[in-house]
Design a protein around this motif. Structure first.
Motif, mmCIF file in Angstrom:
data_model
loop_
_atom_site.group_PDB
_atom_site.id
_atom_site.type_symbol
_atom_site.label_atom_id
_atom_site.label_comp_id
_atom_site.label_asym_id
_atom_site.label_seq_id
_atom_site.Cartn_x
_atom_site.Cartn_y
_atom_site.Cartn_z
ATOM 1 N N SER A 165 59.892 45.239 38.723
ATOM 2 C CA SER A 165 60.467 43.958 39.128
ATOM 3 C C SER A 165 61.952 44.299 39.494
ATOM 4 O O SER A 165 62.886 44.831 38.739
ATOM 5 C CB SER A 165 60.621 42.858 37.929
ATOM 6 O OG SER A 165 61.240 41.768 38.365
ATOM 7 N N LEU B 229 54.683 46.750 37.208
ATOM 8 C CA LEU B 229 55.516 45.678 38.094
ATOM 9 C C LEU B 229 56.842 46.362 38.064
ATOM 10 O O LEU B 229 57.515 46.221 36.905
ATOM 11 C CB LEU B 229 55.226 44.470 37.917
ATOM 12 C CG LEU B 229 56.024 43.319 38.704
ATOM 13 C CD1 LEU B 229 55.152 43.377 40.084
ATOM 14 C CD2 LEU B 229 56.576 42.350 38.239
ATOM 15 N N VAL C 159 54.832 37.066 38.180
ATOM 16 C CA VAL C 159 53.764 37.301 39.053
ATOM 17 C C VAL C 159 52.997 35.853 39.224
ATOM 18 O O VAL C 159 52.478 35.459 38.163
ATOM 19 C CB VAL C 159 52.852 38.458 39.034
ATOM 20 C CG1 VAL C 159 51.622 38.615 39.689
ATOM 21 C CG2 VAL C 159 53.587 39.660 38.826
ATOM 22 N N THR D 214 46.950 39.190 37.188
ATOM 23 C CA THR D 214 47.599 38.019 36.566
ATOM 24 C C THR D 214 47.200 37.792 35.087
ATOM 25 O O THR D 214 47.617 36.474 34.454
ATOM 26 C CB THR D 214 47.321 36.479 37.256
ATOM 27 O OG1 THR D 214 45.669 36.631 37.546
ATOM 28 C CG2 THR D 214 47.935 36.674 38.567
ATOM 29 N N GLY D 215 46.325 38.876 34.373
ATOM 30 C CA GLY D 215 46.307 38.542 32.969
ATOM 31 C C GLY D 215 45.042 37.695 32.602
ATOM 32 O O GLY D 215 44.889 37.487 31.400
ATOM 33 N N PHE E 36 57.305 46.206 33.825
ATOM 34 C CA PHE E 36 56.281 45.270 33.082
ATOM 35 C C PHE E 36 54.893 46.056 33.250
ATOM 36 O O PHE E 36 54.585 46.315 34.515
ATOM 37 C CB PHE E 36 56.244 43.979 33.456
ATOM 38 C CG PHE E 36 57.358 43.231 33.358
ATOM 39 C CD1 PHE E 36 57.937 42.676 32.183
ATOM 40 C CD2 PHE E 36 58.307 42.966 34.373
ATOM 41 C CE1 PHE E 36 58.928 41.970 32.063
ATOM 42 C CE2 PHE E 36 59.492 42.149 34.263
ATOM 43 C CZ PHE E 36 59.933 41.754 33.006
ATOM 44 N N ILE F 52 53.138 36.927 32.048
ATOM 45 C CA ILE F 52 53.063 37.355 33.359
ATOM 46 C C ILE F 52 53.916 36.626 34.352
ATOM 47 O O ILE F 52 54.797 37.092 34.855
ATOM 48 C CB ILE F 52 51.747 37.992 33.608
ATOM 49 C CG1 ILE F 52 51.110 39.072 32.970
ATOM 50 C CG2 ILE F 52 51.690 38.118 35.239
ATOM 51 C CD1 ILE F 52 49.862 39.467 33.371
ATOM 52 N N ASP G 54 48.160 36.220 29.917
ATOM 53 C CA ASP G 54 48.622 35.416 31.402
ATOM 54 C C ASP G 54 49.929 34.728 31.440
ATOM 55 O O ASP G 54 50.593 34.792 32.552
ATOM 56 C CB ASP G 54 47.270 34.590 31.875
ATOM 57 C CG ASP G 54 46.998 33.806 30.531
ATOM 58 O OD1 ASP G 54 47.619 33.457 29.701
ATOM 59 O OD2 ASP G 54 45.688 33.325 30.585
ATOM 60 N N LEU H 100 54.624 46.636 43.122
ATOM 61 C CA LEU H 100 53.505 46.669 42.254
ATOM 62 C C LEU H 100 52.480 47.937 42.435
ATOM 63 O O LEU H 100 52.561 48.444 43.628
ATOM 64 C CB LEU H 100 52.618 45.445 42.462
ATOM 65 C CG LEU H 100 51.241 45.321 41.675
ATOM 66 C CD1 LEU H 100 51.644 44.794 40.212
ATOM 67 C CD2 LEU H 100 50.483 44.425 42.441
ATOM 68 N N LEU I 275 51.597 44.968 33.402
ATOM 69 C CA LEU I 275 50.907 43.770 33.354
ATOM 70 C C LEU I 275 49.610 43.831 32.588
ATOM 71 O O LEU I 275 49.088 42.475 31.866
ATOM 72 C CB LEU I 275 50.616 43.310 34.815
ATOM 73 C CG LEU I 275 51.748 43.179 35.726
ATOM 74 C CD1 LEU I 275 51.342 42.534 37.069
ATOM 75 C CD2 LEU I 275 52.938 42.286 34.970
ATOM 76 N N GLU I 276 48.785 44.954 32.470
ATOM 77 C CA GLU I 276 47.659 44.779 31.730
ATOM 78 C C GLU I 276 47.738 44.546 30.324
ATOM 79 O O GLU I 276 46.639 44.327 29.782
ATOM 80 C CB GLU I 276 46.890 46.189 32.204
ATOM 81 C CG GLU I 276 47.169 47.357 31.281
ATOM 82 C CD GLU I 276 48.449 48.150 31.720
ATOM 83 O OE1 GLU I 276 49.008 47.647 32.795
ATOM 84 O OE2 GLU I 276 48.570 48.976 30.871
ATOM 85 N N ALA J 156 57.244 38.436 34.084
ATOM 86 C CA ALA J 156 57.278 39.357 35.252
ATOM 87 C C ALA J 156 57.152 38.512 36.387
ATOM 88 O O ALA J 156 57.414 39.247 37.440
ATOM 89 C CB ALA J 156 55.968 40.047 35.129
#
Lengths: 279, 481
Positions: free
Chosen positions: A67, A65, A90, A53-54, A74, A84, A81, A7, A76-77, A88
């Motif tokens: 992965s 991320l 998370v 975590t969204g 990914f 994710i 949620d 991450l 994430l932003e 992803a």
């Protein structure tokens, strides 16, 4: 050679109106390591979690991320949620426990495997007719849940309502539930809050076990310094929304900026922490 | 004096005093019209009776609470018997001298009923304490609720199946039972939305209306049969569920309730005003009746066709159709129940319950809240659509009047009273809230009073609903016997 980065958080900033909760924070988490995020109360740790975590959309910044399960990273932003968690992988826990209190421990862990089971149940249609493939998948999910029930020491409570569990057990249930989501990065928000020393010790072992045997990276927010120093591979320190130090536990412990952040307003923080960790 | 008896007396006197203040304008004064001039007359015996009954009732309650064996038991039984006798005197106009004396003391149907019911409650409480007083708390093991409810459910279902065959069952009872079953089915449908998914929907009647009008219009316009229209009406109602569900996805709790209430009213007002399509307030008449596998229920079948009674060689009796209707709604209700019980154990059902418990936690586990909520709305609405079709075919007539807000309110009351998510609870609550008022139409005046009193009692004693037991949808071990 360093392990690959899982991450990376770059220039993360979160503003709430005029308040800057997180100010241009960058750090990264390596694969298969335990990272801790520490800092006095109000430093912005949970806000960073919520951005990861969204639950919040960051004002500025990029969270990537890499992965091991996916070739493309990914961002994430940009994700919702629940996506994710689903894509992803998370997964987080909460500082104030959020179990499903009227559902049994096993049911809690089955909800965590929702997406897998929905696919197996053919979006409910196969499940309604009782297709063997669904029954098989469900049995597997129960097995997986039972593994984590055993691993977190909840075997006696498997069929008990989650709301009726003692406090420490509820904390462990949250971790078991997060693990049932099959994460690549597990984010624990103050998992030791309100636990007694022996429970904290057990928790450290559990977190270590998750890293060593399931090769899952852990990002941890925690106030219990002895636990953080004992279990973490790497520590990031925040104060007033800014990163003030980063490094191995020993280096961070002796960092003058960290000492000042913690000791500068010692009385207030101690009182705040106690209030914070009371169940 | 500080003995418990003195405290009880003081308490009873206080409560009776408050009751006296409250009851005086309602009971003690009566406005009558003699000729043109309204005059104020008094009803002091009734007023005094009410206060005395409340005094002794409160005394009984506090004695029963302290667990003193016989005194409250006797007091409660006396009140119950006295109230019942008073009712008998009132009904027959004559009676034994003792009962007549009591009736002079406690006049009025309502007061007697209250005295009777209160007496039974106090006697019950006291009786339980009396039986329990020698036991240690540990011995009061809870009953295996799951088993108990299962047997209760089987007994209720068996009774429902056999009801039309029982001796002494007349048209009226079957009619009432059909109505109750319609509400049971609607309650079970709403239970998916409110009880499982925790989305307080105050406009559920809208989907019932969509189902009823779908069937009515399809039947009248195209002459489609009931069995073809049923799935169509269900699908249309489900589509409306999704349509109305979309805008309210972000709302929770009170806000959701208000917006769904608005949607429910909107559907009704559209039905009322879109005259070309729905025939407005005149409603739709001559809606097709369902047939028994192609055999209509007609006294004189058309040339060359057979009717139910000619086919089976029985004499024509209009009650055949009623009984068929009864079994039709019973089957539909059973399907709803079986579906709900099954879907509860599937991932989607568990996600609904999880969503009710904690939406944030659901998100943190990768459950898509939008799809989960919409599916609950759609499936709940689908069953309302089925029930609406049945309603249209049973009445043969639909108009917007049948789909007012009060229907939604009754349905929500059924679900909440029954215990959110409890299937048997919903059935019991539907019988209490719909069946009893329908059967005791003579006491219509007191309906709202009884309704309110029932709600207060439920809030006091069982705030979670009548039956709150929840059986886990999956277990690691078989359920303990």
């Amino acid at each position: 050679m360093n392990p690959p980065t899982l991450l990376s958080v770059e220039h993360l900033t979160m503003r709430f109106g005029g308040l800057i909760a997180v100010d241009d924070v960058s750090f990264s988490v390596e694969q298969g390591a335990i990272h801790a995020l520490i800092g006095p109360n109000g430093a912005g740790k949970t806000t960073v979690f919520n951005c990861l975590t969204g639950f919040y959309k960051p004002s500025v910044g990029r969270i990537t991320l890499h992965s091991p399960e996916s070739r493309t990273p990914f961002l994430l932003e940009q994700m919702d949620d629940y996506r994710i968690v689903r894509e992803a992988k998370v997964v987080r826990t909460f500082q104030n426990i959020r179990t499903f209190p009227k559902m049994s421990v096993l049911e809690n862990l089955m909800v965590a495997q929702h997406n897998h089971l929905m696919r197996a149940s053919g979006w409910t249609f196969l499940g309604l007719i009782g297709a063997p493939s669904f029954r098989h998948a469900e049995a597997e999910s129960v097995e997986r849940a039972e593994y984590w029930i055993g691993r977190t020491g909840l075997a006696d409570y498997a069929d008990t309502e989650a709301g009726a569990l003692p406090y420490g057990e509820q904390r462990r249930l949250e971790i078991a539930r997060a693990m049932c989501c099959d994460p690549v990065l597990l984010c624990l928000d103050e998992p030791a809050a309100g636990l007694n020393p022996s429970e904290t010790e057990e928790l450290s072992e559990l977190i270590g076990y998750i890293r060593d045997h399931h090769h899952i990276s852990v990002l941890l927010i925690e106030h219990d310094m002895s636990m953080v120093m004992g279990v973490s591979d790497h520590i990031v320190v925040l104060d007033y929304g800014q990163k003030i130090a980063e490094g191995a536990p020993e280096a961070v412990r002796n960092d003058p900026a960290v000492v000042q952040a913690y000791l500068g307003s010692d009385d207030e923080d101690e009182a705040g922490e106690r209030a914070d960790s009371t169940p | 004096m500080n003995s418990p008896h003195a405290a009880s007396l003081r308490d009873a006197a206080l409560v009776a005093g408050i009751a006296g203040i409250l009851a005086f304008p309602f009971v003690g004064l009566l406005l009558t019209t003699e000729g043109t001039a309204p005059t104020l007359s008094t009803r002091f015996p009734e007023f005094a009776g009410a206060v005395v009954v409340i005094f002794f009732g409160r005394l009984g309650v506090s004695a029963a609470r302290r667990g003193q064996g016989l005194l409250p038991l006797v007091l409660g039984l006396a009140m119950a018997v006295g109230g019942a006798l008073s009712l008998v005197v009132e009904a027959t106009g004559l009676g034994a001298s003792g009962a007549a004396a009591w009736h002079a003391f406690v006049p009025g149907t309502f007061l007697s009923t209250v005295a009777c019911a209160g007496g039974i409650a106090i006697a019950g409480l006291a009786g339980r304490n009396y039986l329990m007083q020698d036991r240690k708390p540990a011995e009061r093991t809870p009953l295996p609720m799951g088993q108990l409810l299962l047997w209760l459910g089987i007994a209720l279902a068996g009774f429902a199946i056999l009801l039309p065959l029982l001796p002494g069952v007349d048209r009226r009872l079957i009619d009432v039972a059909t109505l109750v079953l319609t509400y049971v089915m609607l309650g079970w449908g709403l239970n998916i939305v409110v009880g499982l998914a925790g989305l307080l929907d105050l406009g559920y009647v809208a989907f019932y209306a969509v189902g009823a009008y779908s069937y009515a219009l399809l039947s009248v316009t195209f002459g489609w049969s009931f069995w073809v229209c049923l799935p169509v009406a269900g699908t249309l109602a489900a589509l409306f569920g999704i349509l109305l569900g979309f805008p309210v996805l972000r709302l929770r709790g009170d806000y959701l309730a208000i917006v769904t209430l608005g949607f429910g009213e909107m559907i009704r007002i559209i039905l009322l005003n879109w005259y070309d399509f729905t025939n407005g307030p005149d409603g739709i008449t001559n809606i097709g009746r369902p047939s028994f596998f192609g055999l209509p229920f007609k006294s004189e079948p058309e040339q060359g066709t057979e009717s139910f009674h000619t086919f089976f060689g029985v004499t024509y009796d209009p009650v055949h159709r009623l009984i068929f209707m009864y079994y039709l709604i019973l089957a539909l209700a059973f399907v709803t129940n079986a579906f709900t019980l099954r879907i509860r154990r599937l991932p989607i059902g568990r996600a609904w319950e999880a969503l009710r418990e904690d939406e944030i936690a659901c998100r943190s586990l990768g459950v898509n809240p939008r799809n989960t909520k919409l599916s609950a709305f759609a499936i709940g609405a689908m069953f309302a659509g089925f029930a609406g079709s049945f309603f249209a075919t049973r009445q043969g007539f639909v108009s917007p009047e049948s789909f007012t807000f009060i229907e939604s309110a009754i349905l929500v009351a059924i679900v909440v009273l029954g215990g959110m998510g409890s299937q048997i609870g919903v059935a019991v609550a539907a019988i209490i809230l719909v069946g009893l008022p329908e059967y005791f139409r003579e006491l219509q005046e007191y309906r709202m009073l009884a309704f309110g009193m029932g709600m207060v009692l439920i809030m006091l004693w069982r705030p979670g609903g009548l039956l709150t037991h929840r059986e886990p949808t999956i277990r690691t071990r078989p359920a303990p016997a």
